[in-house]
Every structure is written in C-alpha cells, then in structure tokens.
Design a protein around this motif. Structure first.
Motif, short mmCIF file in Angstrom:
data_model
loop_
_atom_site.label_atom_id
_atom_site.label_comp_id
_atom_site.label_asym_id
_atom_site.label_seq_id
_atom_site.Cartn_x
_atom_site.Cartn_y
_atom_site.Cartn_z
N GLN A 77 -53.94 73.83 -16.41
CA GLN A 77 -53.58 72.68 -17.25
C GLN A 77 -52.96 71.55 -16.45
O GLN A 77 -52.58 70.52 -17.02
N LEU A 78 -52.88 71.71 -15.15
CA LEU A 78 -52.20 70.73 -14.31
C LEU A 78 -52.80 69.33 -14.43
O LEU A 78 -52.06 68.35 -14.55
N LYS A 79 -54.11 69.22 -14.42
CA LYS A 79 -54.74 67.90 -14.49
C LYS A 79 -54.38 67.20 -15.81
O LYS A 79 -54.08 66.01 -15.82
N LEU A 80 -54.35 67.95 -16.89
CA LEU A 80 -53.98 67.40 -18.19
C LEU A 80 -52.54 66.88 -18.16
O LEU A 80 -52.25 65.78 -18.65
N VAL A 81 -51.64 67.65 -17.58
CA VAL A 81 -50.24 67.23 -17.48
C VAL A 81 -50.10 65.98 -16.62
O VAL A 81 -49.38 65.05 -16.97
N MET A 82 -50.81 65.96 -15.50
CA MET A 82 -50.73 64.80 -14.60
C MET A 82 -51.22 63.54 -15.32
O MET A 82 -50.62 62.48 -15.19
N ARG A 83 -52.28 63.67 -16.09
CA ARG A 83 -52.78 62.52 -16.86
C ARG A 83 -51.78 62.09 -17.92
O ARG A 83 -51.59 60.90 -18.15
N ALA A 84 -51.12 63.04 -18.54
CA ALA A 84 -50.09 62.71 -19.54
C ALA A 84 -48.94 61.95 -18.89
O ALA A 84 -48.27 61.15 -19.56
N LEU A 85 -48.72 62.16 -17.61
CA LEU A 85 -47.66 61.46 -16.87
C LEU A 85 -48.11 60.11 -16.33
O LEU A 85 -47.33 59.41 -15.70
N GLY A 86 -49.37 59.76 -16.57
CA GLY A 86 -49.86 58.45 -16.16
C GLY A 86 -50.62 58.43 -14.85
O GLY A 86 -50.97 57.37 -14.35
N PHE A 87 -50.90 59.61 -14.29
CA PHE A 87 -51.66 59.70 -13.05
C PHE A 87 -53.13 59.95 -13.34
O PHE A 87 -53.48 60.45 -14.41
N GLU A 88 -53.97 59.63 -12.40
CA GLU A 88 -55.40 59.93 -12.48
C GLU A 88 -55.76 60.73 -11.23
O GLU A 88 -56.36 60.22 -10.29
N PRO A 89 -55.38 62.00 -11.21
CA PRO A 89 -55.58 62.80 -10.00
C PRO A 89 -57.04 63.17 -9.76
O PRO A 89 -57.80 63.40 -10.69
N ARG A 90 -57.39 63.21 -8.52
CA ARG A 90 -58.72 63.68 -8.11
C ARG A 90 -58.68 65.21 -8.06
O ARG A 90 -57.62 65.81 -7.92
N ASN A 91 -59.84 65.82 -8.15
CA ASN A 91 -59.91 67.29 -8.13
C ASN A 91 -59.29 67.86 -6.85
O ASN A 91 -58.63 68.90 -6.91
N ALA A 92 -59.49 67.20 -5.72
CA ALA A 92 -58.93 67.68 -4.46
C ALA A 92 -57.40 67.67 -4.51
O ALA A 92 -56.75 68.56 -3.96
N GLU A 93 -56.82 66.68 -5.17
CA GLU A 93 -55.37 66.60 -5.29
C GLU A 93 -54.84 67.72 -6.20
O GLU A 93 -53.81 68.33 -5.91
N ILE A 94 -55.56 68.00 -7.27
CA ILE A 94 -55.18 69.08 -8.17
C ILE A 94 -55.24 70.41 -7.43
O ILE A 94 -54.35 71.25 -7.55
N GLU A 95 -56.29 70.60 -6.66
CA GLU A 95 -56.44 71.84 -5.89
C GLU A 95 -55.31 72.00 -4.87
O GLU A 95 -54.76 73.09 -4.71
N LYS A 96 -54.94 70.92 -4.22
CA LYS A 96 -53.85 70.96 -3.23
C LYS A 96 -52.53 71.37 -3.89
O LYS A 96 -51.81 72.23 -3.38
N ILE A 97 -52.22 70.78 -5.03
CA ILE A 97 -50.98 71.13 -5.74
C ILE A 97 -51.05 72.57 -6.24
O ILE A 97 -50.08 73.33 -6.12
N SER A 98 -52.21 72.97 -6.76
CA SER A 98 -52.38 74.34 -7.26
C SER A 98 -52.14 75.36 -6.15
O SER A 98 -51.46 76.38 -6.36
N GLU A 99 -52.68 75.10 -4.99
CA GLU A 99 -52.50 76.02 -3.85
C GLU A 99 -51.03 76.08 -3.43
O GLU A 99 -50.53 77.15 -3.08
N LYS A 100 -50.36 74.94 -3.46
CA LYS A 100 -48.94 74.93 -3.11
C LYS A 100 -48.14 75.78 -4.09
O LYS A 100 -47.29 76.57 -3.69
N VAL A 101 -48.43 75.64 -5.38
CA VAL A 101 -47.72 76.43 -6.40
C VAL A 101 -48.00 77.92 -6.20
O VAL A 101 -47.09 78.75 -6.29
N LYS A 102 -49.23 78.26 -5.92
CA LYS A 102 -49.56 79.67 -5.68
C LYS A 102 -48.79 80.21 -4.48
O LYS A 102 -48.39 81.37 -4.47
#
Length: 97
Positions: free
Chosen positions: A33-58
């Motif tokens: 759900q990260l991409k949805l949350v980022m958009r709710a915060l006013g960002f337009e993240p690219r898939n690569a950025e979502i993947e990078k954050i996801s990997e960091k969280v993991k």
C-alpha cells in the motif's frame, strides 16, 4: 519523485494516510500500500522509488531493535525512509529527498 520541488510532510499527515489505508490497525500498512500512501501525501513516486523504500523497510527486520511486523510498515519506518527528521521542528516535519 517526479516533482523537483521539495515537499514538507508532517507526522500527522502520515498517520492520517495510514488510517485511511488500514482502519483496523492504523499504525501499520501493508508494504504493497506504500504507493497509495505516498500519493495521499502529495508525491508521485515511480515504481523504482517504491521498490527502493520497500527493500529498505524489509531490511529493518535485521535490526536488533526492530519492533515491526513482516510485510508491514509503520509510521516511523516510512518517515525514516522518505526523509530526515528535522529535530528543530516540534511536529516532526521532514523533507522528501
């Protein structure tokens, strides 16, 4: 992010976005759900950025102090991932970098 301007985010905005995604456990979201949350915060993240954050969280699961849940992310983890906390701000503002 697609935008070149810096976006200020406050903790209460992140908490509200988490609540919108998970009313039963508003302190957590599924990593998916990260991409949805980022958009709710006013960002337009690219898939690569979502993947990078996801990997960091993991990777947080390897910390001895980790308190999270597998496959989930909490507000503190997201705030750590998308910017440094500005210790001089009482509402824990941060910049997306």
């Amino acid at each position: 992010m697609a935008s070149s301007s810096r976006r200020r985010v406050i903790r209460s905005d992140v908490e509200a976005a988490f609540r919108a995604c998970n009313e039963d456990e508003p302190e957590y979201i599924k990593i998916g759900q990260l991409k949805l949350v980022m958009r709710a915060l006013g960002f337009e993240p690219r898939n690569a950025e979502i993947e990078k954050i996801s990997e960091k969280v993991k990777g947080f699961a390897n910390r001895s102090s980790w308190h999270g849940r597998k496959g989930m992310m909490d507000v503190d983890e997201l705030m750590e991932c998308i910017g440094e906390r500005n210790n001089d701000k009482s509402d824990e503002e941060m910049n997306y970098q």
